[in-house]
Design an enzyme around this catalytic site. Structure first.
Site, PDB file in Angstrom:
ATOM      1  CB  ALA A   1      65.376 -44.435  25.274  1.00 23.38           C
TER       2      ALA A   1
ATOM      3  CG  LEU B   1      63.444 -45.119  29.145  1.00 20.74           C
ATOM      4  CD1 LEU B   1      64.757 -44.498  29.508  1.00 20.74           C
ATOM      5  CD2 LEU B   1      63.404 -46.536  29.682  1.00 20.74           C
ATOM      6  CG  ASP B   2      62.601 -40.972  24.270  1.00 20.89           C
ATOM      7  OD1 ASP B   2      63.055 -39.921  23.786  1.00 20.89           O
ATOM      8  OD2 ASP B   2      63.227 -42.045  24.253  1.00 20.89           O
ATOM      9  CB  VAL B   3      58.712 -44.161  21.944  1.00 24.54           C
ATOM     10  CG1 VAL B   3      58.317 -45.359  21.127  1.00 24.54           C
ATOM     11  CG2 VAL B   3      57.491 -43.527  22.568  1.00 24.54           C
TER      12      VAL B   3
END
Lengths: 218, 434
Positions: free
Chosen positions: A21, A17-19
């Protein structure tokens, strides 16, 4: 014997899960790491709510990037958006069938296709299994996307492409994962509950669900 | 006071916001942007039936001719095409305009099924293969008032339906399928003859071509037929040829028929009450639910318990119907769409709606139309998606793959599919852009 209960914990991480999101993030503790690989091989769909904004195009497809272009958007209606979403679903449906490596000529392929259970069980490019428009209030809109093997940047790119198809432009304002396989937002622990008691309780609640899902697929 | 020697530094948030607000706004589509109507074709192109000359005669020396077009390809047309029909190696496109040119044809023209196409090299002869959509000169009395409603193509003949001047027929007439008397040893190639049919009990509203016969449906709900009858496909009670359109009786006498369909040697008719009637060839179990004989020459009611039928389509060996609820039923012989195990059935079997895009996410997706080619089927949903299945003869399914398709498969068309016409080895679709 006295001392802290756990001194070292091995923690593994599920799907990235990226920064920018937010949402459900699955972690495995200790022996649970083995279950993580099994869950990964199940190839279950993840559900995201993606928020978008019409009228702008940026270089990294989100609203914090450098502006590339501004366009008009008053010609966009909900029906046009839903038509584009239907086409996206259609092309992804074909990709789903093609990457699942099942011989189309067999009767089992037909049976699985009827039930909708055909899924790529190996590596594949990002595939979207279902899209739905939840809210539409120009210039903002919100979509619910069910997908496989995706990255959050791919979802933002998709929002940008939807904007292009509608002869305008769009940026993604929010990406929130609401479901990762069997884990939903209700099972997830908010920041206030990041303590041992709640973690243990959550693990106990989800154990049964995880076991049934693993048995079903493998 | 900022000196001139000081570097600019990264833009502050306020500067970014001001730059953004000052940026020009582009307009790609205005509020009244209209959706355009387009025509897409795919399938066997070497006969010229797709109407793209560069596939048969490449315009550059290094290009190779393209025998098969496996995916939908856009065909540029001058007018908006309202009706299209695919025959055996040729295509007709019609527009309901009031201009003088209303019908265009392309493909095989060895029996003048596309009318007389004057050859540029020799003014007395006609073209045998027409490679791009060429106007068909119809002998209309009021060419600037009459509109062409529908076209239909058979093996070597075609029918054109107008709103006030009856039906025009052209092409092969060796079995009387053009509705005029059979002339012995008539040479059909390069013929100028286009016959006009006006004597029906009321205005003709639908024309259908079978392989070598023609069916006409009038406003009153009666059906007329002419042409080859050896399989009973004329439904007139005998197995001879008929050269004048004659009214059908049998089980459809007195019934208001709202749709007829045929492509091979079997025919189906749907009444306003949702009943299905069939006649013609039954070698492939198309009519086996009522009779064991393989040729039925009188229309028979087919008692199926599948609900009220809205539309029917006949193929060469299989048939398909669509009910009012939006369910699709198939029967007959061949690849019917329920997997490789179902090869033949005399009783209609339903194809699950989940194969047409119905799911919990889109529960209002249903099939709106069904069409049949010789050995393939097509279904259009209300969301504008096209599903095909059947034998993939020379790429006619448009899926991009060479294999036959045993269950409904989406065809990727850039637009909303409004109508589709299926032929033996090619298909034409009318699409509205997004």
């Amino acid at each position: 014997v006295r001392g802290p209960r756990f001194r070292k914990l091995k923690i593994g991480v599920g799907h990235r899960l990226d920064v920018k999101a937010s949402g459900v993030f699955v972690l495995g503790i200790g022996h649970g790491n083995k279950l993580l690989t099994d869950l990964y091989n199940c190839h279950l769909t993840k559900v995201y709510t993606v928020g978008g904004l019409f009228g702008k195009a940026t270089d990294d497809f989100s609203d914090t990037g450098n502006l590339v272009e501004k366009t008009t958007f008053d010609h966009i209606t909900r029906e046009k958006l839903e038509r584009i979403l239907a086409v996206i679903q259609g092309t992804n449906q074909k990709a789903l069938l093609m990457y699942s490596n099942i011989d189309m000529k067999t009767q089992e392929a037909y049976e699985l296709a009827v039930k909708g259970l055909i899924r790529p069980m190996g590596k594949s490019p990002p595939i979207i299994t279902a899209v739905r428009c939840l809210q539409f209030a120009l210039p903002e809109f919100q979509l619910e996307i069910h997908c496989l093997h995706e990255t959050q940047q791919y979802l933002r790119k998709m929002v940008h492409e939807v904007g292009l198809e509608l002869k305008s432009s769009a940026v993604c304002t929010q990406v929130r994962r609401i479901r990762d396989g069997v884990f939903t937002v209700d099972d997830a622990l908010p920041r206030t509950q990041w303590n041992l008691q709640s973690i243990q309780e959550a693990i106990r609640n989800c154990q049964l669900k995880v076991e049934t899902e693993l048995e079903k697929t493998l | 006071r900022r000196g001139l020697g000081v570097a600019a530094g990264p833009p502050s948030t306020r500067q970014l916001r001001e730059a953004e607000e000052a940026a020009p706004v582009f307009q790609y589509a205005g509020k009244a942007a209209k959706r355009k109507d387009r025509v897409f074709v795919w399938g066997f192109s070497y006969s010229g039936a797709l109407g793209i000359p560069s596939f048969v005669r490449p315009d550059a020396g290094w290009k190779k001719p393209r025998r098969i077009q496996p995916t939908p390809y856009r065909l540029e047309t001058e007018e908006k095409i309202s009706s299209a029909a695919c025959g055996y190696g040729f295509t007709l496109l019609a527009s309901n305009t009031r201009d003088i040119t209303k019908v265009w044809g392309m493909g095989l023209n060895k029996d003048s099924q596309l009318g007389f196409q004057r050859s540029r090299r020799d003014q007395t002869k006609g073209y045998e293969y027409v490679l791009e959509p060429s106007p068909i000169p119809l002998p209309l009395e009021k060419p600037q008032q009459t509109r062409v409603l529908q076209v239909s193509c058979g093996r070597a003949h075609s029918l054109v339906l107008t709103d006030s001047e009856g039906v025009f027929t052209m092409g092969n007439n060796s079995y009387g399928q053009c509705g005029r008397k059979v002339v012995e040893d008539e040479i059909y190639s390069g013929s100028h003859l286009i016959h006009q049919l006006k004597e029906f009990d009321s205005r003709v509203v639908q024309v259908v071509c079978g392989q070598d016969h023609s069916l006409f449906r009038t406003k009153k709900g009666t059906v007329y037929a002419c042409g080859w009858g050896a399989d009973g496909q004329t439904g007139l009670g005998h197995y001879n040829i008929t050269s004048v359109p004659t009214k059908l009786h049998g089980d459809i006498a007195g019934v208001n028929i709202i749709q007829v369909s045929s492509y091979g040697d079997c025919c189906l008719a749907v009444s306003d009450e949702g009943d299905v009637f069939g006649w013609g060839n039954s070698e492939y179990l198309q009519l086996a639910s009522v009779t064991e004989t393989t040729q039925v020459n009188v229309p028979r009611h087919l008692p199926f318990n599948i609900g009220k039928v809205k539309e029917a389509a006949c193929g060469g060996t299989g048939n398909v119907v669509l009910t009012e609820e939006g369910n699709v039923f198939v029967w007959g012989y061949g690849i019917l769409g329920k997997g490789p195990n179902l090869i033949e059935t005399a009783v209609p079997e339903m194809i699950p709606p989940s194969l047409f895009g119905w799911s919990d996410f889109s529960p209002d997706t249903r099939v709106a139309h069904v069409r049949c080619g010789l050995s393939q089927f097509a279904a259009l949903t209300n969301k504008g998606e096209l599903f095909v299945w059947g034998k993939n003869l020379r790429g006619c399914l448009g899926t991009g793959r060479k294999e036959d398709q045993y269950f409904p498969w989406r065809v990727t068309v850039p637009g909303e599919v409004v109508d589709v016409a299926c032929g033996v080895d090619h298909m034409v679709s009318m699409v509205r852009s997004f």
